[in-house]
Design a protein around this motif. Structure first.
Motif, short mmCIF file in Angstrom:
data_model
loop_
_atom_site.label_atom_id
_atom_site.label_comp_id
_atom_site.label_asym_id
_atom_site.label_seq_id
_atom_site.Cartn_x
_atom_site.Cartn_y
_atom_site.Cartn_z
N SER A 180 51.11 50.29 59.27
CA SER A 180 52.42 50.87 59.00
C SER A 180 52.28 52.37 58.79
O SER A 180 51.25 52.85 58.34
CB SER A 180 53.05 50.24 57.75
OG SER A 180 52.38 50.70 56.59
N LYS A 238 58.67 48.41 55.02
CA LYS A 238 57.39 48.15 55.70
C LYS A 238 56.37 47.50 54.76
O LYS A 238 55.78 46.48 55.10
CB LYS A 238 56.81 49.46 56.26
CG LYS A 238 57.72 50.22 57.20
CD LYS A 238 57.02 51.42 57.83
CE LYS A 238 56.51 52.44 56.82
NZ LYS A 238 57.56 53.10 56.04
N LEU A 270 54.16 49.43 62.60
CA LEU A 270 55.46 49.36 61.93
C LEU A 270 55.85 50.78 61.54
O LEU A 270 55.20 51.39 60.70
CB LEU A 270 55.38 48.49 60.67
CG LEU A 270 55.12 46.99 60.82
CD1 LEU A 270 55.29 46.30 59.48
CD2 LEU A 270 56.04 46.37 61.84
#
Length: 214
Positions: A192, A45, A37
């Motif tokens: 992320s 996120k 992400l």
């Protein structure tokens, strides 16, 4: 194929009063994937990850983990997850062994299997040399490894990592990236980051998140 889908999120939305942090996010994670992400700080996120892990209730949308609905059967669904938030949930006043034994108990690992589970997690995360040291005396890189070990101690099919290299020095970053790539041989991973090279280095697929949308 259906059995290869480990996480399926549909229409995930989170509002804080009039502000929409995440809006209509769809996300699928398949077996063997490392999904990144990517997005700037404040893109949504962490909020998305907190909803997927059951740490934050969505305003709308659904999450299935390994075929189990997170809202309907949260305990069963979370058994398939390992989660490392941005700040590792480690306790500085205990040793690595004590903490991982505690984490294994929390994750429901049977008492007679805990020692082996802890040993495997330590081996996977390169922690054998610091087993008996207090976590508070370890470097930030090693504390991050301890955080990773608690996420995999129960051998979940899915690991979710929120900004796993934030605050680390370049050598530690390289070590953690290698560690994630090795973990991905046995687990599917969502991580992320707001750093493009980070995502490029380890991920097989990327989703760009901006202002709460994909």
């Amino acid at each position: 194929m259906e059995q290869d889908i480990l996480i399926e999120a549909r229409g995930l939305t989170r509002r804080y009063g009039p502000n929409v942090a995440v809006q209509g996010v769809d996300l699928t994670l398949r077996r063997g994937e490392i999904l990144g992400l990517l997005g700037p700080n404040g893109a949504g996120k962490s909020t998305t990850m907190k909803m997927i892990t059951g740490n934050l209730a969505p305003t709308g949308g659904t999450v299935k983990i390994n075929g189990v609905d997170l809202a309907a059967e949260p305990k069963k669904a979370k058994q398939s997850l390992g989660y490392l938030p941005e700040l590792p949930p480690v306790h500085p006043e205990v040793t690595v062994d004590e903490y991982l034994d505690f984490a294994a108990a929390l994750h429901g690992v049977a008492k007679n299997e805990r020692k082996a589970a802890v040993a495997k997690a330590k081996q996977s995360c390169g922690l054998n040399e610091v087993s008996r040291r207090l976590i508070g005396n370890l470097s930030k890189g090693f504390q991050q490894r301890v955080g990773l070990a608690q996420a995999i101690v129960h051998q979940p099919p899915v690991i979710i990592l929120d900004e796993p290299t934030v605050g680390l020095d370049p050598i530690q970053i390289r070590e953690i990236r290698t560690l994630i790539a090795n973990l991905a041989q046995n687990h599917s991973v969502i991580l992320s980051s707001h750093i493009l090279p980070e995502i490029q280095a380890v991920c097989s697929r990327v989703m760009i998140v901006h202002r709460g949308r994909v």
